[in-house]
Design a protein around this motif. Structure first.
Motif, PDB file in Angstrom:
ATOM      1  N   UNK A 106       0.844  -1.200   0.000  1.00  0.00           N
ATOM      2  CA  UNK A 106       0.000   0.000   0.000  1.00  0.00           C
ATOM      3  C   UNK A 106       0.874   1.242   0.000  1.00  0.00           C
ATOM      4  N   UNK A 107       0.272   2.343  -0.399  1.00  0.00           N
ATOM      5  CA  UNK A 107       0.937   3.642  -0.374  1.00  0.00           C
ATOM      6  C   UNK A 107       0.230   4.546   0.611  1.00  0.00           C
ATOM      7  N   UNK A 108       0.969   5.017   1.624  1.00  0.00           N
ATOM      8  CA  UNK A 108       0.455   5.948   2.619  1.00  0.00           C
ATOM      9  C   UNK A 108       1.068   7.322   2.366  1.00  0.00           C
ATOM     10  N   UNK A 109       0.225   8.296   2.091  1.00  0.00           N
ATOM     11  CA  UNK A 109       0.670   9.661   1.790  1.00  0.00           C
ATOM     12  C   UNK A 109       0.203  10.613   2.869  1.00  0.00           C
ATOM     13  N   UNK A 110       1.140  11.308   3.479  1.00  0.00           N
ATOM     14  CA  UNK A 110       0.810  12.444   4.343  1.00  0.00           C
ATOM     15  C   UNK A 110       0.886  13.679   3.449  1.00  0.00           C
ATOM     16  N   UNK A 111      -0.264  14.219   3.013  1.00  0.00           N
ATOM     17  CA  UNK A 111      -0.258  15.293   2.009  1.00  0.00           C
ATOM     18  C   UNK A 111       0.076  16.648   2.624  1.00  0.00           C
ATOM     19  N   UNK A 112       1.321  16.834   2.963  1.00  0.00           N
ATOM     20  CA  UNK A 112       1.762  18.038   3.665  1.00  0.00           C
ATOM     21  C   UNK A 112       1.653  19.253   2.746  1.00  0.00           C
ATOM     22  N   UNK A 113       0.827  20.207   3.147  1.00  0.00           N
ATOM     23  CA  UNK A 113       0.624  21.409   2.335  1.00  0.00           C
ATOM     24  C   UNK A 113       0.511  22.670   3.180  1.00  0.00           C
ATOM     25  N   UNK A 114      -0.144  22.574   4.354  1.00  0.00           N
ATOM     26  CA  UNK A 114      -0.365  23.754   5.162  1.00  0.00           C
ATOM     27  C   UNK A 114      -1.093  23.406   6.440  1.00  0.00           C
ATOM     28  N   UNK A 115      -1.580  24.425   7.137  1.00  0.00           N
ATOM     29  CA  UNK A 115      -2.264  24.191   8.406  1.00  0.00           C
ATOM     30  C   UNK A 115      -3.123  25.398   8.746  1.00  0.00           C
ATOM     31  N   UNK A 141      -4.275   8.099   3.426  1.00  0.00           N
ATOM     32  CA  UNK A 141      -3.798   9.472   3.542  1.00  0.00           C
ATOM     33  C   UNK A 141      -4.053   9.975   4.949  1.00  0.00           C
ATOM     34  N   UNK A 142      -3.218  10.922   5.390  1.00  0.00           N
ATOM     35  CA  UNK A 142      -3.314  11.435   6.760  1.00  0.00           C
ATOM     36  C   UNK A 142      -3.299  12.963   6.771  1.00  0.00           C
ATOM     37  N   UNK A 143      -4.267  13.615   6.136  1.00  0.00           N
ATOM     38  CA  UNK A 143      -4.278  15.077   6.120  1.00  0.00           C
ATOM     39  C   UNK A 143      -4.692  15.660   7.463  1.00  0.00           C
ATOM     40  N   UNK A 144      -4.236  16.884   7.729  1.00  0.00           N
ATOM     41  CA  UNK A 144      -4.831  17.616   8.841  1.00  0.00           C
ATOM     42  C   UNK A 144      -6.128  18.252   8.351  1.00  0.00           C
ATOM     43  N   UNK A 145      -6.832  18.943   9.235  1.00  0.00           N
ATOM     44  CA  UNK A 145      -8.140  19.503   8.899  1.00  0.00           C
ATOM     45  C   UNK A 145      -8.044  20.500   7.736  1.00  0.00           C
ATOM     46  N   UNK A 146      -7.041  21.350   7.782  1.00  0.00           N
ATOM     47  CA  UNK A 146      -6.837  22.341   6.719  1.00  0.00           C
ATOM     48  C   UNK A 146      -6.630  21.644   5.380  1.00  0.00           C
ATOM     49  N   UNK A 147      -5.790  20.627   5.368  1.00  0.00           N
ATOM     50  CA  UNK A 147      -5.481  19.914   4.126  1.00  0.00           C
ATOM     51  C   UNK A 147      -6.692  19.141   3.606  1.00  0.00           C
ATOM     52  N   UNK A 148      -7.477  18.569   4.516  1.00  0.00           N
ATOM     53  CA  UNK A 148      -8.698  17.890   4.086  1.00  0.00           C
ATOM     54  C   UNK A 148      -9.619  18.854   3.356  1.00  0.00           C
ATOM     55  N   UNK A 149      -9.802  20.040   3.913  1.00  0.00           N
ATOM     56  CA  UNK A 149     -10.688  21.020   3.281  1.00  0.00           C
ATOM     57  C   UNK A 149     -10.213  21.355   1.868  1.00  0.00           C
TER      58      UNK A 149
END
Length: 283
Positions: A106-115, A141-149
């Protein structure tokens, strides 16, 4: 379990692979770090030294691992901050090669972009690249709330809205989504939640919001959640273990007064997570 982790590295402190490697090893798994940068410290200090690793050199390291005949033994690929689409292309190529060699990987991506409060802190074009090309190729994937939006192209505040946004993102490809840093409550009494959604359902864990935002917390979270999830634990169990581990790490870091995560001092909480906070089912 064996994880190929393609991320940044710092000599001082804990972000990227420097944050991911020890927790995974403490949980008893192999992790092979491939570096995308080799900095003295994370960029949150405002100054740092050391090189970016050229995408061709990152690819060459992965090719060397393939030369050892190791790709079929890899259970998961993990990635975090991707500062350049060219590096992202190397990650996606590695994922494709690993999955061709081991279809169960599997591929697990932490989509780091902002907060929240900071906005985007990556180069222009990176958020769109993550949303349109990288996230659809991921299984977890493991986005934070900002990244999910951003990924869902909407603003959310309630848990119901968060779940709807997760469903939108899951429809693009990833089946397992862990949303971190979902904050709610009155000022001064705020709580923070982790929300996990999979084909099996949706769950949340609520913890107090500590007055600390150290760099690298998301990197540790992604690595620990992946390790628990791929250890044949349910998303519900993986969520509970991850949330309790992270709170213990942050609590110890806050008590220390240091800026960097107290990973080594928290190793017992990583290996044997406390059970202070319970998981509740959302649907």
């Amino acid at each position: 379990m064996q994880i190929l982790s393609i991320q940044s590295h710092v000599a001082f402190g804990y972000v990227g692979n420097s944050a991911a490697v020890f927790p995974v090893q403490r949980l008893g798994h192999e992790i092979w770090p491939v570096l995308t940068v080799n900095f003295s410290n994370h960029t949150g200090y405002g100054e740092w030294r050391g090189p970016l690793i050229a995408p061709a050199d990152v690819s060459a390291v992965i090719e060397g691992i393939a030369d050892r005949g190791a790709l079929p033994t890899i259970d998961a690929v993990l990635s975090g901050y991707q500062g350049d689409p060219a590096v992202g292309a190397v990650v996606l190529e590695a994922v494709a090669r690993v999955k061709a060699a081991n279809p169960d990987a599997v591929y697990c991506c932490d989509p780091v972009m902002g907060d929240v409060g900071r906005g985007f802190f990556v180069r222009p074009g990176i958020p769109e690249f993550m949303r349109d090309q990288v996230v659809p190729a991921a299984d977890i994937i493991t986005p934070n709330h900002f990244e999910l939006d951003f990924l869902a192209r909407r603003s959310t505040s309630t848990l119901e809205e968060v779940l709807d946004a997760v469903d939108t993102v899951r429809a693009t490809g990833p089946r397992d989504v862990l949303v971190t840093s979902v904050v709610h409550g009155a000022l001064g009494e705020q709580e923070i939640e982790m929300v996990a959604v999979s084909d099996e359902g949706a769950w949340a864990v609520t913890t107090p919001l500590l007055p600390i935002t150290p760099n690298g917390g998301g990197d540790v979270t992604a690595a620990v959640y992946l390790a628990h999830l791929r250890s044949k634990r349910s998303p519900e169990a993986a969520l509970g273990l991850t949330a309790n581990t992270m709170f213990a790490i942050l609590e110890k870091t806050l008590a220390s007064g240091r800026r960097e995560l107290e990973l080594i001092a928290s190793q017992d909480a990583i290996a044997t997570p406390p059970t202070r906070f319970e998981v509740r089912r959302l649907r």
